[in-house]
Design a protein around this motif. Structure first.
Motif, PDB file in Angstrom:
ATOM      1  N   GLY A  15       0.877  -1.119  -0.141  1.00 39.49           N
ATOM      2  CA  GLY A  15       0.080  -0.085  -0.050  1.00 39.49           C
ATOM      3  C   GLY A  15       0.874   1.402   0.161  1.00 39.49           C
ATOM      4  O   GLY A  15       2.084   1.251   0.224  1.00 39.49           O
ATOM      5  N   LEU A  16       0.184   2.378  -0.034  1.00 43.03           N
ATOM      6  CA  LEU A  16       0.618   3.558  -0.045  1.00 43.03           C
ATOM      7  C   LEU A  16       1.793   4.063   1.063  1.00 43.03           C
ATOM      8  O   LEU A  16       1.179   3.527   2.106  1.00 43.03           O
ATOM      9  CB  LEU A  16      -0.351   4.722  -0.196  1.00 43.03           C
ATOM     10  N   LYS A  17       2.765   4.541   0.912  1.00 42.41           N
ATOM     11  CA  LYS A  17       3.734   4.942   1.834  1.00 42.41           C
ATOM     12  C   LYS A  17       4.267   6.038   1.417  1.00 42.41           C
ATOM     13  O   LYS A  17       4.894   6.325   0.353  1.00 42.41           O
ATOM     14  CB  LYS A  17       4.913   3.688   1.908  1.00 42.41           C
ATOM     15  N   VAL A  18       4.537   7.180   2.292  1.00 45.22           N
ATOM     16  CA  VAL A  18       5.117   8.252   2.212  1.00 45.22           C
ATOM     17  C   VAL A  18       6.689   8.045   1.974  1.00 45.22           C
ATOM     18  O   VAL A  18       7.205   7.412   2.775  1.00 45.22           O
ATOM     19  CB  VAL A  18       5.181   9.389   3.119  1.00 45.22           C
ATOM     20  N   ILE A  19       7.258   8.478   0.915  1.00 41.28           N
ATOM     21  CA  ILE A  19       8.811   8.571   0.638  1.00 41.28           C
ATOM     22  C   ILE A  19       9.541   9.700   0.526  1.00 41.28           C
ATOM     23  O   ILE A  19       8.894  10.755   0.002  1.00 41.28           O
ATOM     24  CB  ILE A  19       8.986   7.334  -0.462  1.00 41.28           C
ATOM     25  N   ASN A  20      10.645   9.726   0.852  1.00 40.92           N
ATOM     26  CA  ASN A  20      11.540  11.033   0.524  1.00 40.92           C
ATOM     27  C   ASN A  20      11.717  11.405  -0.992  1.00 40.92           C
ATOM     28  O   ASN A  20      11.887  10.524  -1.717  1.00 40.92           O
ATOM     29  CB  ASN A  20      12.901  10.729   0.986  1.00 40.92           C
ATOM     30  N   ALA A  21      11.399  12.699  -1.223  1.00 47.49           N
ATOM     31  CA  ALA A  21      11.509  13.292  -2.609  1.00 47.49           C
ATOM     32  C   ALA A  21      12.962  13.287  -3.354  1.00 47.49           C
ATOM     33  O   ALA A  21      13.075  13.018  -4.539  1.00 47.49           O
ATOM     34  CB  ALA A  21      11.051  14.757  -2.527  1.00 47.49           C
ATOM     35  N   SER A  22      13.961  12.999  -2.231  1.00 53.46           N
ATOM     36  CA  SER A  22      15.076  12.910  -2.770  1.00 53.46           C
ATOM     37  C   SER A  22      15.505  11.359  -3.370  1.00 53.46           C
ATOM     38  O   SER A  22      16.830  11.343  -3.765  1.00 53.46           O
ATOM     39  CB  SER A  22      16.173  13.322  -1.549  1.00 53.46           C
ATOM     40  N   ASN A  23      14.627  10.681  -3.183  1.00 50.54           N
ATOM     41  CA  ASN A  23      15.025   9.005  -3.519  1.00 50.54           C
ATOM     42  C   ASN A  23      15.355   8.948  -5.008  1.00 50.54           C
ATOM     43  O   ASN A  23      14.594   9.674  -5.947  1.00 50.54           O
ATOM     44  CB  ASN A  23      13.622   8.326  -3.370  1.00 50.54           C
ATOM     45  N   ALA A  24      16.203   8.203  -5.411  1.00 58.87           N
ATOM     46  CA  ALA A  24      16.705   8.538  -7.079  1.00 58.87           C
ATOM     47  C   ALA A  24      15.475   8.074  -7.977  1.00 58.87           C
ATOM     48  O   ALA A  24      15.523   8.576  -9.076  1.00 58.87           O
ATOM     49  CB  ALA A  24      17.798   7.320  -7.105  1.00 58.87           C
ATOM     50  N   ASN A  25      14.541   6.992  -7.558  1.00 60.32           N
ATOM     51  CA  ASN A  25      13.448   6.624  -8.415  1.00 60.32           C
ATOM     52  C   ASN A  25      12.417   7.908  -8.789  1.00 60.32           C
ATOM     53  O   ASN A  25      12.143   8.259  -9.567  1.00 60.32           O
ATOM     54  CB  ASN A  25      12.711   5.472  -8.023  1.00 60.32           C
ATOM     55  N   VAL A  26      12.252   8.495  -7.595  1.00 64.08           N
ATOM     56  CA  VAL A  26      11.403   9.899  -7.352  1.00 64.08           C
ATOM     57  C   VAL A  26      11.766  10.834  -8.273  1.00 64.08           C
ATOM     58  O   VAL A  26      11.046  11.350  -9.157  1.00 64.08           O
ATOM     59  CB  VAL A  26      11.355  10.187  -6.030  1.00 64.08           C
ATOM     60  N   LYS A  27      13.002  11.048  -8.306  1.00 64.51           N
ATOM     61  CA  LYS A  27      13.848  12.104  -9.195  1.00 64.51           C
ATOM     62  C   LYS A  27      13.820  11.517 -10.681  1.00 64.51           C
ATOM     63  O   LYS A  27      13.241  12.521 -11.444  1.00 64.51           O
ATOM     64  CB  LYS A  27      15.287  12.425  -8.797  1.00 64.51           C
ATOM     65  N   GLN A  28      13.899  10.387 -10.996  1.00 63.30           N
ATOM     66  CA  GLN A  28      13.517   9.961 -12.165  1.00 63.30           C
ATOM     67  C   GLN A  28      12.079  10.151 -12.808  1.00 63.30           C
ATOM     68  O   GLN A  28      11.961  10.610 -13.747  1.00 63.30           O
ATOM     69  CB  GLN A  28      13.661   8.469 -12.567  1.00 63.30           C
ATOM     70  N   CYS A  29      11.191   9.711 -11.760  1.00 65.92           N
ATOM     71  CA  CYS A  29       9.743   9.910 -12.071  1.00 65.92           C
ATOM     72  C   CYS A  29       9.425  11.495 -12.280  1.00 65.92           C
ATOM     73  O   CYS A  29       8.565  11.747 -13.132  1.00 65.92           O
ATOM     74  CB  CYS A  29       8.901   9.328 -11.160  1.00 65.92           C
ATOM     75  N   LEU A  30       9.951  12.189 -11.537  1.00 65.12           N
ATOM     76  CA  LEU A  30       9.685  13.687 -11.545  1.00 65.12           C
ATOM     77  C   LEU A  30      10.333  14.318 -12.767  1.00 65.12           C
ATOM     78  O   LEU A  30       9.597  15.034 -13.493  1.00 65.12           O
ATOM     79  CB  LEU A  30      10.185  14.395 -10.231  1.00 65.12           C
ATOM     80  N   TRP A  31      11.411  13.992 -13.302  1.00 69.84           N
ATOM     81  CA  TRP A  31      12.162  14.284 -14.469  1.00 69.84           C
ATOM     82  C   TRP A  31      11.065  13.853 -15.642  1.00 69.84           C
ATOM     83  O   TRP A  31      10.891  14.764 -16.435  1.00 69.84           O
ATOM     84  CB  TRP A  31      13.445  13.817 -14.469  1.00 69.84           C
ATOM     85  N   PHE A  32      10.441  12.630 -15.623  1.00 69.95           N
ATOM     86  CA  PHE A  32       9.558  12.360 -16.613  1.00 69.95           C
ATOM     87  C   PHE A  32       8.330  13.160 -16.695  1.00 69.95           C
ATOM     88  O   PHE A  32       7.969  13.438 -17.611  1.00 69.95           O
ATOM     89  CB  PHE A  32       9.476  10.837 -16.394  1.00 69.95           C
TER      90      PHE A  32
END
Length: 142
Positions: free
Chosen positions: A34-51
Motif C-alpha cells: 500500500g501507499l507509503k510516504v517516501i523522500n523526494a530525494s529518492n533516486a526513483n522519485v527524481k527519475q519519475c519527476l524528471w519524466f
C-alpha cells in the motif's frame, strides 16, 4: 430453417459464454504494498519527476518551460509496477521551450511572466527497465 436456428443458438451460446467469463475484478490492479510516504530525494522519485516534467512541458501550450519549485508530498505503492503519487509546486522558468541554448533556467519571479501551478502526478515506473508512464496528471494554478 433448422440450420438458421442452429446458427442463432450457436451465436447465443458464444455470447453467453463471453458474458459469463467477464470478471469485473479481473481488470483491477492488485496492490502488493500500500501507499507509503517516501523522500523526494529518492533516486526513483527524481527519475519519475524528471519524466513527469518532460510530459508536462511537452503538453503545455506555454512558450516557457516549467520547473519544480518544491515537492509537497511523494507516496509510492507497489502493484505490477512502482506507482509514484507526486504532489509538487512548479513554476514558469525564463527558458523558452524550443531554445537550443544550454542556459541555466531560473524561475520567473516578480514579473508579469510569473506563474505557479500545483500538480499531482501519478507515474507508473519500472525504473530498472527505464520505463515510465504518466497514469494521471492534475494541475491547478497556485
Amino acid at each position: 430453417m433448422t440450420r438458421s436456428w442452429g446458427s442463432c443458438f450457436l451465436l447465443f451460446t458464444i455470447f453467453g459464454a463471453l458474458v459469463a467469463s467477464t470478471d469485473p475484478n479481473k481488470n483491477k490492479v492488485k496492490v502488493l504494498r500500500g501507499l507509503k510516504v517516501i523522500n523526494a530525494s529518492n533516486a526513483n522519485v527524481k527519475q519519475c519527476l524528471w519524466f513527469a516534467m518532460q510530459e508536462y512541458n511537452k503538453e503545455s501550450e506555454d512558450k516557457y518551460l516549467f520547473q519544480v519549485v518544491k515537492a509537497i508530498q511523494v507516496q509510492m505503492q507497489v502493484t505490477d509496477r512502482l506507482e509514484y503519487f507526486i504532489d509538487v509546486e512548479i513554476a514558469r522558468s525564463n527558458c523558452r521551450k524550443f531554445s537550443n541554448s544550454s542556459e541555466n533556467c531560473v524561475i520567473q519571479e516578480s514579473s508579469k511572466l510569473e506563474k505557479k501551478v500545483i500538480c499531482s502526478f501519478l507515474v507508473g515506473a519500472l525504473p530498472w527497465n527505464g520505463e515510465f508512464i504518466m497514469m494521471k496528471k492534475q494541475c491547478v494554478d497556485a
